[in-house]
Enzyme design. Structure first.
Site, PDB file in Angstrom:
ATOM      1  N   HIS A 287       0.992  -1.286   0.114  1.00 22.58           N
ATOM      2  CA  HIS A 287      -0.124  -0.090   0.071  1.00 22.58           C
ATOM      3  C   HIS A 287       0.897   1.389  -0.125  1.00 22.58           C
ATOM      4  O   HIS A 287       0.260   2.342   0.447  1.00 22.58           O
ATOM      5  CB  HIS A 287      -0.836  -0.080   1.279  1.00 22.58           C
ATOM      6  CG  HIS A 287      -1.822  -1.166   1.266  1.00 22.58           C
ATOM      7  ND1 HIS A 287      -2.889  -1.419   0.305  1.00 22.58           N
ATOM      8  CD2 HIS A 287      -1.837  -2.338   1.900  1.00 22.58           C
ATOM      9  CE1 HIS A 287      -3.549  -2.570   0.414  1.00 22.58           C
ATOM     10  NE2 HIS A 287      -3.100  -3.016   1.776  1.00 22.58           N
ATOM     11  N   GLY A 288       2.193   1.229  -0.257  1.00 18.01           N
ATOM     12  CA  GLY A 288       3.112   2.160  -0.474  1.00 18.01           C
ATOM     13  C   GLY A 288       2.943   3.111   0.942  1.00 18.01           C
ATOM     14  O   GLY A 288       3.156   2.523   1.821  1.00 18.01           O
ATOM     15  N   GLU A 289       3.162   4.411   0.711  1.00 21.87           N
ATOM     16  CA  GLU A 289       3.224   5.200   1.664  1.00 21.87           C
ATOM     17  C   GLU A 289       2.038   5.362   2.629  1.00 21.87           C
ATOM     18  O   GLU A 289       2.127   5.578   4.032  1.00 21.87           O
ATOM     19  CB  GLU A 289       3.415   6.718   1.472  1.00 21.87           C
ATOM     20  CG  GLU A 289       4.673   6.862   0.562  1.00 21.87           C
ATOM     21  CD  GLU A 289       4.866   8.558   0.144  1.00 21.87           C
ATOM     22  OE1 GLU A 289       5.822   9.178   0.848  1.00 21.87           O
ATOM     23  OE2 GLU A 289       4.294   8.687  -0.655  1.00 21.87           O
ATOM     24  N   LYS A 290       0.920   4.849   2.106  1.00 23.31           N
ATOM     25  CA  LYS A 290      -0.070   4.682   2.936  1.00 23.31           C
ATOM     26  C   LYS A 290      -0.174   3.410   4.157  1.00 23.31           C
ATOM     27  O   LYS A 290      -1.052   3.215   4.799  1.00 23.31           O
ATOM     28  CB  LYS A 290      -1.456   4.557   2.194  1.00 23.31           C
ATOM     29  CG  LYS A 290      -1.646   5.682   1.488  1.00 23.31           C
ATOM     30  CD  LYS A 290      -2.915   5.454   0.506  1.00 23.31           C
ATOM     31  CE  LYS A 290      -3.129   6.575  -0.334  1.00 23.31           C
ATOM     32  NZ  LYS A 290      -4.351   6.610  -1.406  1.00 23.31           N
ATOM     33  N   ALA A 291       0.748   2.669   4.097  1.00 26.55           N
ATOM     34  CA  ALA A 291       1.057   1.372   4.817  1.00 26.55           C
ATOM     35  C   ALA A 291       1.373   1.938   6.184  1.00 26.55           C
ATOM     36  O   ALA A 291       2.349   2.864   6.271  1.00 26.55           O
ATOM     37  CB  ALA A 291       1.987   0.354   4.418  1.00 26.55           C
ATOM     38  N   PRO A 292       0.592   1.378   7.270  1.00 28.35           N
ATOM     39  CA  PRO A 292       0.977   1.698   8.654  1.00 28.35           C
ATOM     40  C   PRO A 292       2.503   1.559   9.038  1.00 28.35           C
ATOM     41  O   PRO A 292       3.087   2.413   9.685  1.00 28.35           O
ATOM     42  CB  PRO A 292      -0.117   0.984   9.626  1.00 28.35           C
ATOM     43  CG  PRO A 292      -0.119  -0.217   8.702  1.00 28.35           C
ATOM     44  CD  PRO A 292      -0.149   0.235   7.239  1.00 28.35           C
TER      45      PRO A 292
ATOM     46  N   VAL B  88       5.827   1.154   6.878  1.00 25.24           N
ATOM     47  CA  VAL B  88       6.465   1.062   5.386  1.00 25.24           C
ATOM     48  C   VAL B  88       7.552   0.068   5.249  1.00 25.24           C
ATOM     49  O   VAL B  88       8.802   0.141   6.143  1.00 25.24           O
ATOM     50  CB  VAL B  88       6.874   2.508   4.965  1.00 25.24           C
ATOM     51  CG1 VAL B  88       7.328   2.466   3.591  1.00 25.24           C
ATOM     52  CG2 VAL B  88       5.413   3.347   5.173  1.00 25.24           C
TER      53      VAL B  88
ATOM     54  N   ASP C 107      -1.180 -12.644  12.371  1.00 27.02           N
ATOM     55  CA  ASP C 107      -1.749 -12.087  11.153  1.00 27.02           C
ATOM     56  C   ASP C 107      -1.337 -12.777   9.715  1.00 27.02           C
ATOM     57  O   ASP C 107      -0.907 -12.290   8.831  1.00 27.02           O
ATOM     58  CB  ASP C 107      -1.770 -10.710  10.923  1.00 27.02           C
ATOM     59  CG  ASP C 107      -2.851 -10.239   9.943  1.00 27.02           C
ATOM     60  OD1 ASP C 107      -3.739 -10.813   9.714  1.00 27.02           O
ATOM     61  OD2 ASP C 107      -2.703  -8.952   9.478  1.00 27.02           O
TER      62      ASP C 107
END
Length: 515
Positions: A65-70, A72, A205
């Protein structure tokens, strides 16, 4: 490959989905547990990892999810040329000393805070070190960590061929073949069995994003999920529909929870979709198994194989923990199902192999044969076209005498470089770099070649790596690293750098063609 049939038999419903599989002693991955070419776990400084990732450049992000990943994940390269993945954690993902704050009036507040902060850093280190002791060919092995100030980072092997989720759910050229899907689930079971044998039975997870493919197309389980605090403050980030029922009741992960998640992955492989377990079990009970199978697999697997996989998934998804099978059982059950075992994974996956020779550009060809004269001609022709943002910055600063003098030094260096006076070029470029007002990857590249011309390969390598820090996706930096490494006798590393340069140049040309 057995009978060409994909309609699963209803016999998978018998005996509450229990498979008649004998636990075979000795079936496992003992022979696969040694990884000889990996360094021992170590602690990195933040500065080392910052340099390795070109300052955590956006171009080096490999998170789904790129930079949006919690948290990175970046690709990077250490000074010894080893390629790594660096996971930089959100501050909320690890225990924070601030949560132990007491009222300001309490006289021991600062002392207590400092003490607890030191304790928590120690816990983070020990947790990472414990996972870092694991070494197995079925794992994406943990190479190190960084606990410096507020920063928490993990360092692992770099896997260049994406995640299982990408290949299974979002494929572009071809779906994963049935034989490869069976190989993935067996390797996953072997990885988890190995971890359990080493006292790490809990995996947080477990899902298709945790399985990655190495340069040979072999599936490996990310070691990040073995970390107790690698989960953004919780053990399951997926939809609650995929969460083990006991976790919903107690909030605790157990070894049996891992088996439940393994069952969801079996369903993923069978269906090619992320189907909620409850819905999948309803389809099985209603004998509507055709809705459960991936239409892309038509004709690829036999009735017995499909039935067995459904049966195993059903057992893993049992509500009662004691009714779920052990990992040893799963390895024994999946081993005889394997198909095309003599076919390499990269062929089954349809991905380029690391050993395959890609066509080289004139620049790549010159670097592969260490033709410094040809490299010089190419660099001279390229000029400063790839120095993004530098030209505009210079135009605003040229009015100062100091800046004009610096630019004159660079121009003198460029003239000397063109005339192959590499000693003067080196001196002028060094003066330009030492001023530090402007940053130019091209200057570092030209000084790198000047070093090579002067039989100084280590200095050439340093400059080429610095050029890559400034411009992470610049193919010229990788090419020059390849030449320097080959000159230093580091042939394997030189081959990897040459391949990287080839890939970066191809991407650059493709992007230019789209504009």
């Amino acid at each position: 490959m057995g009978s060409q049939c994909t309609k699963l038999a209803p016999c998978c419903l018998d005996s509450q989905f229990k498979a008649a599989v004998v636990e075979v002693p000795g079936v496992g991955n003992e022979e696969k547990s040694e990884v000889n070419d990996l360094p021992t776990f170590r602690e990195f400084t933040f500065e080392q990892l910052k340099n390795a990732t070109s300052g955590f450049a956006v171009e080096n992000i490999v998170s789904e999810h790129g930079e949006k990943a919690p948290n990175v994940v970046y690709k990077g390269k250490l000074e010894n040329q080893r390629r790594i993945a660096v996971k930089r954690f959100n501050r909320m993902a690890w225990p924070d000393a601030r949560q132990f704050l007491v009222p300001n009036s309490y006289p021991m507040c600062l002392v207590y805070l400092n003490y607890m902060f030191a304790v928590l850093i120690s816990v983070c280190r020990e947790e990472a070190r414990s996972v870092g002791l694991l070494r197995n060919n079925r794992l994406v092995n943990l190479l190190g960590c960084c606990c410096e100030g507020d920063e928490r980072l993990l360092v692992a092997e770099f896997m260049p061929n994406e995640t299982l989720a990408k290949h299974l759910f979002h494929w572009e050229t071809q779906p994963i073949k049935w034989a490869m899907r069976l190989r993935v689930v067996l390797h996953l079971a072997e990885a988890l069995e190995y971890c359990t044998s080493k006292g790490r039975a809990l995996y947080h997870d477990l899902n298709a994003y945790r399985i990655l493919f190495d340069e040979d197309g072999n599936p490996k389980l990310s070691s990040f999920g073995l970390m107790k605090n690698s989960r953004d403050g919780k053990s399951y980030s997926t939809n609650l529909a995929f969460t083990p029922p006991e976790y919903l009741r107690t909030g605790r992960v157990t070894p049996e929870s891992v088996i439940y998640s393994f069952g969801t992955l079996l369903l993923d492989h069978l269906s090619g979709k992320h189907i909620p377990p409850s819905h999948a079990l309803d389809l099985i009970r209603d004998r509507n198994l055709q809705m459960l199978t991936d239409s892309c697999l038509e004709g690829e697997f036999s009735n017995d194989d499909g039935t067995e996989l459904v049966r195993l998934a059903s057992r893993c998804l049992q509500y009662e923990l004691r009714e779920r099978p052990s990992l040893k059982f799963l390895v024994a059950a999946l081993t005889p199902l394997q198909k095309e075992t003599d076919v390499p994974s990269h062929i089954l996956m349809g991905i380029p192999h690391s050993a395959s020779s890609s066509p080289l550009s004139p620049f790549g060809e010159a670097c592969s044969r260490k033709d410094l004269t040809a490299i010089h001609e190419i660099l001279d022709n390229i000029g400063y076209k790839d120095d993004q943002g530098v030209a505009n910055e210079l135009s605003f600063q040229m009015w100062t005498d100091e800046m004009q003098e610096t630019l004159n030094t660079k121009k003198k260096g460029d003239a000397s470089f063109k005339q192959k006076d590499f000693r003067v070029a080196f001196e002028c470029y060094t003066q330009f770099i030492d001023v530090g007002t402007m940053i130019s990857p091209t200057v570092f590249a030209r000084r790198s070649l000047s070093h090579l011309m002067s039989d100084m390969p280590q200095e050439a390598l340093n400059d080429a790596m610095q050029a890559q820090v400034i411009s992470p996706v610049w193919h010229v930096a990788s090419y020059l690293q390849a030449v320097a490494l080959a000159t230093l006798g580091m042939e394997n590393e030189a081959h990897a750098a040459l391949k990287e340069g080839t890939n970066l140049e191809a991407k650059k040309n493709a992007n230019s063609g789209q504009k």
